[in-house]
Design an enzyme around this catalytic site. Structure first.
Site, PDB file in Angstrom:
ATOM      1  N   CYS A  63       0.847  -1.197   0.000  1.00 59.26           N
ATOM      2  CA  CYS A  63       0.000   0.000   0.000  1.00 59.26           C
ATOM      3  C   CYS A  63       0.871   1.231   0.000  1.00 59.26           C
ATOM      4  O   CYS A  63       1.912   1.261   0.652  1.00 59.26           O
ATOM      5  CB  CYS A  63      -0.831   0.061   1.281  1.00 59.26           C
ATOM      6  SG  CYS A  63      -2.323  -0.875   1.214  1.00 59.26           S
ATOM      7  N   LEU A 116       0.560   5.633   0.354  1.00 61.68           N
ATOM      8  CA  LEU A 116      -0.299   6.789   0.645  1.00 61.68           C
ATOM      9  C   LEU A 116       0.546   8.035   0.853  1.00 61.68           C
ATOM     10  O   LEU A 116       1.558   7.998   1.555  1.00 61.68           O
ATOM     11  CB  LEU A 116      -1.095   6.523   1.936  1.00 61.68           C
ATOM     12  CG  LEU A 116      -1.837   7.733   2.525  1.00 61.68           C
ATOM     13  CD1 LEU A 116      -3.071   8.071   1.707  1.00 61.68           C
ATOM     14  CD2 LEU A 116      -2.229   7.493   3.980  1.00 61.68           C
ATOM     15  N   THR A 117       0.133   9.123   0.224  1.00 62.41           N
ATOM     16  CA  THR A 117       0.600  10.451   0.608  1.00 62.41           C
ATOM     17  C   THR A 117      -0.592  11.134   1.260  1.00 62.41           C
ATOM     18  O   THR A 117      -1.682  11.165   0.674  1.00 62.41           O
ATOM     19  CB  THR A 117       1.045  11.271  -0.623  1.00 62.41           C
ATOM     20  OG1 THR A 117       2.059  10.566  -1.321  1.00 62.41           O
ATOM     21  CG2 THR A 117       1.581  12.632  -0.201  1.00 62.41           C
ATOM     22  N   GLN A 169      -0.091  15.930  -0.999  1.00 64.29           N
ATOM     23  CA  GLN A 169      -0.168  15.324  -2.329  1.00 64.29           C
ATOM     24  C   GLN A 169       0.220  16.304  -3.440  1.00 64.29           C
ATOM     25  O   GLN A 169       0.193  17.504  -3.258  1.00 64.29           O
ATOM     26  CB  GLN A 169      -1.586  14.784  -2.580  1.00 64.29           C
ATOM     27  CG  GLN A 169      -1.852  13.514  -1.783  1.00 64.29           C
ATOM     28  CD  GLN A 169      -3.266  12.982  -1.954  1.00 64.29           C
ATOM     29  OE1 GLN A 169      -4.044  13.495  -2.753  1.00 64.29           O
ATOM     30  NE2 GLN A 169      -3.605  11.950  -1.193  1.00 64.29           N
ATOM     31  N   GLY A 175       5.286  15.553  -5.325  1.00 63.27           N
ATOM     32  CA  GLY A 175       6.397  14.662  -5.680  1.00 63.27           C
ATOM     33  C   GLY A 175       6.730  13.616  -4.623  1.00 63.27           C
ATOM     34  O   GLY A 175       7.613  12.790  -4.831  1.00 63.27           O
ATOM     35  N   TYR A 176       6.004  13.608  -3.494  1.00 66.83           N
ATOM     36  CA  TYR A 176       6.302  12.622  -2.450  1.00 66.83           C
ATOM     37  C   TYR A 176       5.921  11.210  -2.889  1.00 66.83           C
ATOM     38  O   TYR A 176       6.583  10.239  -2.534  1.00 66.83           O
ATOM     39  CB  TYR A 176       5.564  12.956  -1.152  1.00 66.83           C
ATOM     40  CG  TYR A 176       6.069  14.191  -0.450  1.00 66.83           C
ATOM     41  CD1 TYR A 176       7.341  14.220   0.127  1.00 66.83           C
ATOM     42  CD2 TYR A 176       5.277  15.327  -0.342  1.00 66.83           C
ATOM     43  CE1 TYR A 176       7.799  15.349   0.776  1.00 66.83           C
ATOM     44  CE2 TYR A 176       5.725  16.468   0.310  1.00 66.83           C
ATOM     45  CZ  TYR A 176       6.987  16.473   0.871  1.00 66.83           C
ATOM     46  OH  TYR A 176       7.439  17.586   1.504  1.00 66.83           O
ATOM     47  N   GLY A 177       4.829  11.097  -3.630  1.00 66.83           N
ATOM     48  CA  GLY A 177       4.398   9.773  -4.087  1.00 66.83           C
ATOM     49  C   GLY A 177       5.477   9.116  -4.927  1.00 66.83           C
ATOM     50  O   GLY A 177       5.840   7.953  -4.710  1.00 66.83           O
ATOM     51  N   GLU A 183       1.602  -4.407  -5.467  1.00 65.39           N
ATOM     52  CA  GLU A 183       0.446  -5.289  -5.428  1.00 65.39           C
ATOM     53  C   GLU A 183      -0.700  -4.667  -6.205  1.00 65.39           C
ATOM     54  O   GLU A 183      -0.876  -3.462  -6.222  1.00 65.39           O
ATOM     55  CB  GLU A 183       0.013  -5.534  -3.967  1.00 65.39           C
ATOM     56  CG  GLU A 183       0.859  -6.575  -3.286  1.00 65.39           C
ATOM     57  CD  GLU A 183       0.395  -6.868  -1.868  1.00 65.39           C
ATOM     58  OE1 GLU A 183      -0.802  -6.716  -1.552  1.00 65.39           O
ATOM     59  OE2 GLU A 183       1.269  -7.257  -1.060  1.00 65.39           O
TER      60      GLU A 183
HETATM   61  N1  ACO Z   1      -4.850  14.331 -10.542  1.00 67.09           N
HETATM   62  C1  ACO Z   1      -4.136  13.992 -11.648  1.00 67.09           C
HETATM   63  N2  ACO Z   1      -2.934  13.371 -11.605  1.00 67.09           N
HETATM   64  C2  ACO Z   1      -2.444  13.070 -10.408  1.00 67.09           C
HETATM   65  C3  ACO Z   1      -3.121  13.402  -9.207  1.00 67.09           C
HETATM   66  C4  ACO Z   1      -4.368  14.056  -9.312  1.00 67.09           C
HETATM   67  N3  ACO Z   1      -5.081  14.408  -8.221  1.00 67.09           N
HETATM   68  N4  ACO Z   1      -2.384  12.983  -8.163  1.00 67.09           N
HETATM   69  C5  ACO Z   1      -1.279  12.415  -8.685  1.00 67.09           C
HETATM   70  N5  ACO Z   1      -1.317  12.458 -10.037  1.00 67.09           N
HETATM   71  C6  ACO Z   1      -0.339  11.908 -10.969  1.00 67.09           C
HETATM   72  C7  ACO Z   1       0.466  12.950 -11.660  1.00 67.09           C
HETATM   73  O1  ACO Z   1       0.894  12.426 -12.883  1.00 67.09           O
HETATM   74  C8  ACO Z   1       1.624  13.106 -10.704  1.00 67.09           C
HETATM   75  O2  ACO Z   1       2.781  13.555 -11.323  1.00 67.09           O
HETATM   76  P1  ACO Z   1       2.966  15.130 -11.686  1.00 67.09           P
HETATM   77  O3  ACO Z   1       2.579  15.902 -10.451  1.00 67.09           O
HETATM   78  O4  ACO Z   1       4.405  15.220 -12.028  1.00 67.09           O
HETATM   79  O5  ACO Z   1       2.057  15.384 -12.828  1.00 67.09           O
HETATM   80  C9  ACO Z   1       1.856  11.696 -10.249  1.00 67.09           C
HETATM   81  O6  ACO Z   1       0.567  11.107 -10.222  1.00 67.09           O
HETATM   82  C10 ACO Z   1       2.496  11.528  -8.888  1.00 67.09           C
HETATM   83  O7  ACO Z   1       2.483  12.702  -8.159  1.00 67.09           O
HETATM   84  P2  ACO Z   1       3.209  12.774  -6.756  1.00 67.09           P
HETATM   85  O8  ACO Z   1       3.117  14.178  -6.269  1.00 67.09           O
HETATM   86  O9  ACO Z   1       4.564  12.164  -6.824  1.00 67.09           O
HETATM   87  O10 ACO Z   1       2.301  11.789  -5.900  1.00 67.09           O
HETATM   88  P3  ACO Z   1       1.463  12.086  -4.572  1.00 67.09           P
HETATM   89  O11 ACO Z   1       2.385  12.475  -3.465  1.00 67.09           O
HETATM   90  O12 ACO Z   1       0.329  12.958  -4.843  1.00 67.09           O
HETATM   91  O13 ACO Z   1       0.976  10.594  -4.216  1.00 67.09           O
HETATM   92  C11 ACO Z   1      -0.536   8.789  -4.330  1.00 67.09           C
HETATM   93  C12 ACO Z   1       0.361   9.740  -5.135  1.00 67.09           C
HETATM   94  C13 ACO Z   1       0.306   8.069  -3.271  1.00 67.09           C
HETATM   95  C14 ACO Z   1      -1.139   7.744  -5.252  1.00 67.09           C
HETATM   96  C15 ACO Z   1      -1.630   9.659  -3.652  1.00 67.09           C
HETATM   97  O14 ACO Z   1      -2.467  10.181  -4.640  1.00 67.09           O
HETATM   98  C16 ACO Z   1      -2.487   8.925  -2.626  1.00 67.09           C
HETATM   99  O15 ACO Z   1      -2.054   8.696  -1.504  1.00 67.09           O
HETATM  100  N6  ACO Z   1      -3.739   8.547  -3.024  1.00 67.09           N
HETATM  101  C17 ACO Z   1      -4.667   7.885  -2.106  1.00 67.09           C
HETATM  102  C18 ACO Z   1      -4.238   6.466  -1.809  1.00 67.09           C
HETATM  103  C19 ACO Z   1      -4.005   5.659  -3.069  1.00 67.09           C
HETATM  104  O16 ACO Z   1      -4.797   5.645  -3.991  1.00 67.09           O
HETATM  105  N7  ACO Z   1      -2.857   4.924  -3.092  1.00 67.09           N
HETATM  106  C20 ACO Z   1      -2.512   4.004  -4.167  1.00 67.09           C
HETATM  107  C21 ACO Z   1      -3.311   2.746  -4.035  1.00 67.09           C
HETATM  108  S1  ACO Z   1      -2.641   1.417  -4.981  1.00 67.09           S
HETATM  109  C22 ACO Z   1      -1.538   0.622  -3.924  1.00 67.09           C
HETATM  110  O17 ACO Z   1      -1.463   0.987  -2.779  1.00 67.09           O
HETATM  111  C23 ACO Z   1      -0.668  -0.497  -4.462  1.00 67.09           C
END
Ligand code: ACO
Ligand code: ZN
Length: 288
Positions: free
Chosen positions: A157, A159-160, A165, A168-170, A191
Site C-alpha cells: 500500500c 499513501l501520501t 499530495q 512529488g512525495y508519491g 500489489e
Molecule cells: N490528478 C491527476 N494526476 C495526479 C493526481 C491528481 N489528483 N495525483 C497524482 N497524479 C499523478 C500525476 O501524474 C503526478 O505527477 P505530476 O505531479 O508530475 O504530474 C503523479 O501522479 C504523482 O504525483 P506525486 O506528487 O509524486 O504523488 P502524490 O504524493 O500525490 O501521491 C498517491 C500519489 C500516493 C497515489 C496519492 O495520490 C495517494 O495517496 N492517493 C490515495 C491512496 C491511493 O490511492 N494509493 C494508491 C493505491 S494502490 C496501492 O497501494 C498499491
C-alpha cells in the site's frame, strides 16, 4: 448480510486532525465500534493513537514522548527522513497506521495482521519533531509461498496524506521502494489492484525512469537489461514502453525502438520527476 455490509461501508469518519492539519477523509475505515458515533477523530501525529475528543488529544500530547515513528531511521536527506517500522515489534502503531490509511484507500482490504509488514514512513522533520507525510508498506514474507517472494511484490500500500499530495512525495516513495529492491537484488512490482491515482503515479514514475535511461543510452538495450538496472519488473517495462509506442514486434520478439525525436517528445510530456532519492543517504540491509 449484504445490506449490512453495504451499510457499514458508508463513510463513517468525516474529518481527522493530524498534526497541524485537519483533513477531510475519502473512504470508510473499519475503526473499532466504540468510534462509530464520531464524525471527527483526533490523531497523535507521532504514535498515531486516535481519540474522539480534542481534550483527550491535548492530554495525550503532554505525556506522549514520541517525536517520530517508532522504528529505525534508514534515510535522512535535508529535512526528509524515512523510518522503517516493523509491524511485529510495533503492532499498535501498525494497526493505527492501517486505520488511518484506509480513510484514503478505496479497495484495499485492511490487514489486521500487521506482523507481516514493514512500514516505511516518510517524514518532514523540524524542531518540533518528524511529521508524517506518507508511507508505503511491504510484506516481509508470505507463509507457504516461497515462489511468491521470488516474484516479489515490493509494495503493498502507498499513501501520501492529502495536504502533501501532488508535490512529488508519491514518486519519492515509489522510487524508494525500488531502491530497496535493488539492495535486495530483486525486481519488484506493486500489489494489484492499483487505484486510479496509484496507477497514474506508477505510470509517471516508470515513464520518467525508462525515458531517462533510453535517452542516455547509446545502442540497443533489452527489456531484461532495463529491468536489471531499475529493479522494475519486465512486464511493467513492456507495458510502459508499449503505451509510449516504443516497442516493435520483430521475428517473435519485442524490440525497443527509441527514436530520439520520439523520446524528446515523450520527455517533454512526462510530468515532473518527483523528489529524488539520494541513494548515498540510504543506510539499510535487507530484512533477515
Ligand atoms: N490528478 C491527476 N494526476 C495526479 C493526481 C491528481 N489528483 N495525483 C497524482 N497524479 C499523478 C500525476 O501524474 C503526478 O505527477 P505530476 O505531479 O508530475 O504530474 C503523479 O501522479 C504523482 O504525483 P506525486 O506528487 O509524486 O504523488 P502524490 O504524493 O500525490 O501521491 C498517491 C500519489 C500516493 C497515489 C496519492 O495520490 C495517494 O495517496 N492517493 C490515495 C491512496 C491511493 O490511492 N494509493 C494508491 C493505491 S494502490 C496501492 O497501494 C498499491
Ligand atoms: Zn502519541
Amino acid at each position: 448480510l449484504r445490506e449490512h455490509e453495504e451499510f457499514t461501508k458508508v463513510k463513517n469518519i468525516a474529518t481527522i486532525e493530524l498534526g497541524r492539519y485537519e483533513i477531510e477523509t475519502w473512504y470508510f475505515s473499519p475503526f473499532p465500534p466504540e468510534y462509530n458515533d464520531s464524525l471527527n477523530l483526533y490523531f497523535c501525529e507521532f504514535c498515531l493513537n486516535f481519540m474522539k475528543r480534542k481534550e483527550q488529544l491535548q492530554r495525550h500530547m503532554k505525556k506522549c514522548d514520541l517525536k517520530h515513528p517508532p522504528g529505525d531511521e534508514i534515510y535522512r536527506s535535508g529535512t526528509l527522513s524515512m523510518f522503517e517500522v516493523d509491524g511485529k515489534k510495533n503492532k499498535v502503531y501498525g494497526q493505527n497506521l492501517c486505520y488511518l490509511a484506509k480513510l484514503f484507500l478505496d479497495h484495499k482490504t485492511l490487514y489486521y495482521d500487521v506482523d507481516l509488514f514493514l512500514f516505511y514512513v516518510l517524514c518532514e522533520c523540524d524542531d518540533r519533531g518528524c511529521h508524517m507525510v506518507g508511507y508505503f508498506s511491504k510484506v516481509i514474507y508470505l507463509p507457504f509461498a516461497e515462489k511468491h517472494s521470488e516474484e516479489s511484490y515490493n509494495l503493498a500500500c502507498i499513501l501520501t496524506l492529502p495536504p502533501y499530495q501532488r508535490k512529488g512525495y508519491g514518486k519519492f516513495l515509489i522510487a524508494f521502494s525500488y531502491e530497496l529492491s535493488k539492495k535486495e537484488g530483486k525486481v519488484g512490482t506493486p500489489e494489484r489492484p492499483l487505484s486510479d491515482l496509484g496507477l497514474l503515479s506508477y505510470r509517471g514514475y516508470w515513464t520518467r525512469v525508462l525515458l531517462d535511461i533510453l535517452k542516455k543510452h547509446k545502442g540497443n538495450i533489452s527489456i531484461k537489461e532495463l529491468s536489471d538496472m531499475t529493479a522494475i519488473k519486465a512486464e511493467d517495462i513492456l507495458a510502459t514502453l508499449q503505451a509510449l509506442e516504443l516497442i516493435q514486434y520483430r521475428k517473435g520478439q519485442h524490440v525497443i525502438c527509441a527514436d530520439p525525436k520520439v523520446l524528446d517528445r515523450h520527455l517533454k510530456a512526462a510530468g515532473r520527476g518527483g523528489l529524488e532519492v539520494d541513494v548515498s543517504k540510504l543506510i539499510w540491509t535487507p530484512y533477515k
